[in-house]
Design a protein around this motif. Structure first.
Motif, short mmCIF file in Angstrom:
data_model
loop_
_atom_site.label_atom_id
_atom_site.label_comp_id
_atom_site.label_asym_id
_atom_site.label_seq_id
_atom_site.Cartn_x
_atom_site.Cartn_y
_atom_site.Cartn_z
N GLN A 108 1.01 -0.87 0.01
CA GLN A 108 0.19 0.03 0.09
C GLN A 108 0.94 0.77 0.13
N TYR A 109 1.64 1.25 0.79
CA TYR A 109 2.91 2.27 0.86
C TYR A 109 4.29 2.09 1.31
N TYR A 110 5.32 2.34 1.63
CA TYR A 110 6.79 2.65 2.21
C TYR A 110 7.27 4.13 3.16
N GLU A 111 7.76 3.09 3.73
CA GLU A 111 7.90 4.71 5.14
C GLU A 111 9.40 4.35 4.60
N VAL A 112 9.81 5.65 4.61
CA VAL A 112 11.60 6.26 4.47
C VAL A 112 12.26 6.30 5.76
N ASP A 113 12.32 5.96 6.71
CA ASP A 113 12.71 6.51 7.89
C ASP A 113 14.09 6.18 8.15
N ILE A 114 14.83 7.97 8.67
CA ILE A 114 15.82 8.08 8.79
C ILE A 114 16.32 8.12 10.72
N PHE A 115 16.44 7.15 11.16
CA PHE A 115 16.53 7.42 12.63
C PHE A 115 16.21 8.61 13.45
N ASN A 116 15.55 9.27 14.10
CA ASN A 116 15.01 10.83 14.92
C ASN A 116 15.42 11.62 14.50
N ILE A 117 15.73 11.25 13.32
CA ILE A 117 15.35 13.07 11.49
C ILE A 117 14.17 12.77 10.90
N VAL A 118 13.93 11.81 9.60
CA VAL A 118 12.95 11.66 8.74
C VAL A 118 12.49 10.63 9.55
N ILE A 123 21.68 6.26 8.55
CA ILE A 123 21.58 5.22 8.41
C ILE A 123 20.17 5.31 7.87
N VAL A 124 19.39 4.47 7.12
CA VAL A 124 18.11 4.87 6.52
C VAL A 124 17.96 2.93 6.82
N THR A 125 16.00 2.94 6.83
CA THR A 125 15.29 1.58 6.50
C THR A 125 14.23 2.26 5.19
N VAL A 126 13.56 1.22 4.58
CA VAL A 126 12.39 1.60 4.36
C VAL A 126 12.12 -0.18 4.24
N THR A 127 10.53 0.37 4.90
CA THR A 127 9.61 -0.71 5.40
C THR A 127 8.47 -0.86 4.36
N SER A 128 7.85 -1.19 3.95
CA SER A 128 6.65 -2.05 2.83
C SER A 128 5.97 -2.28 4.26
N TYR A 129 4.80 -1.73 3.47
CA TYR A 129 3.75 -2.02 4.77
C TYR A 129 2.27 -2.02 4.27
N TYR A 130 2.04 -3.34 4.39
CA TYR A 130 0.18 -3.76 3.88
C TYR A 130 -0.87 -4.16 4.44
N ARG A 131 -1.72 -4.33 3.94
CA ARG A 131 -3.16 -4.08 5.29
C ARG A 131 -2.67 -4.74 5.81
N ASP A 132 -2.78 -5.71 6.48
CA ASP A 132 -2.27 -6.43 7.44
C ASP A 132 -1.05 -6.59 7.98
N ASN A 133 0.27 -6.52 7.53
CA ASN A 133 1.75 -7.10 7.41
C ASN A 133 2.47 -5.74 7.21
N GLN A 154 23.13 2.40 4.26
CA GLN A 154 23.56 4.03 5.04
C GLN A 154 24.33 4.61 3.38
N GLY A 155 23.88 5.79 3.80
CA GLY A 155 24.81 6.88 2.91
C GLY A 155 24.79 8.46 3.58
N THR A 156 25.54 8.92 2.58
CA THR A 156 26.86 10.19 3.20
C THR A 156 26.69 11.58 1.66
N THR A 157 25.62 11.87 2.79
CA THR A 157 25.65 13.48 2.12
C THR A 157 26.78 14.06 1.28
N GLN A 158 26.69 14.81 0.30
CA GLN A 158 27.79 15.12 -0.58
C GLN A 158 29.37 16.25 0.82
N SER A 159 30.06 16.09 0.04
CA SER A 159 31.08 17.12 0.61
C SER A 159 30.14 18.31 0.03
N SER A 160 30.65 19.48 0.69
CA SER A 160 31.25 20.85 0.02
C SER A 160 32.35 21.48 -0.81
N VAL A 161 33.20 20.62 -0.64
CA VAL A 161 34.47 20.87 -0.96
C VAL A 161 34.40 20.69 -2.14
#
Length: 133
Positions: A67-77, A98-108, A116-123
């Motif tokens: 039905q949908y996914y949930e994207v989580d970055i712990f304590n941020i998004v 640290i990122v997790t993506v969860t699949s959500y169904y009606r009952d599960n 893990q991913g890293t934002t780019q450097s400004s240099v």
């Protein structure tokens, strides 16, 4: 009592996760979560630095579209997403998340792998093919 059972299950899964290989961890999770045929977690989750303050999170869907996914970055998004990619904005420069993506169904629900991913450097990167004369 339900909270205690869930807490105990979490402790068992975390204990198993620290001692087992990735394949063994997957078996533990599948053993504790009833899986409806075709339902499952997102696959091939990737997280890349899209800019200095954003990450592009993308994944392949399981065989049965949730039905949908949930994207989580712990304590941020924690964001509900209806597609197979999402750009997370407003992050810190050159920082790993640290990122997790969860699949959500009606009952599960099925959490995908921790990624893990890293934002780019400004240099700016060092110039290529420079010659000093």
């Amino acid at each position: 009592m339900l909270c205690l059972s869930v807490l105990l299950l979490d402790v068992l899964l975390l204990t198993a996760a620290t001692q087992d290989s990735e394949e063994q961890q997957k078996e533990h999770i599948e053993r504790y979560f009833l899986r409806v045929d075709g339902e499952g977690p997102p696959e091939n989750v990737t997280v890349i630095g899209a800019s200095t303050t954003s990450l592009l999170v993308s994944w392949d869907p399981p065989p049965v579209t949730p039905q949908y996914y949930e994207v989580d970055i712990f304590n941020i998004v924690s964001e509900v997403v209806y597609d197979t990619s999402y750009v997370v904005d407003g992050l810190q420069v050159c920082t790993s998340y640290i990122v997790t993506v969860t699949s959500y169904y009606r009952d599960n629900q099925y959490p995908g792998p921790i990624t893990q991913g890293t934002t780019q450097s400004s240099v700016p990167p060092q110039p290529q093919n420079c010659k000093i004369i």
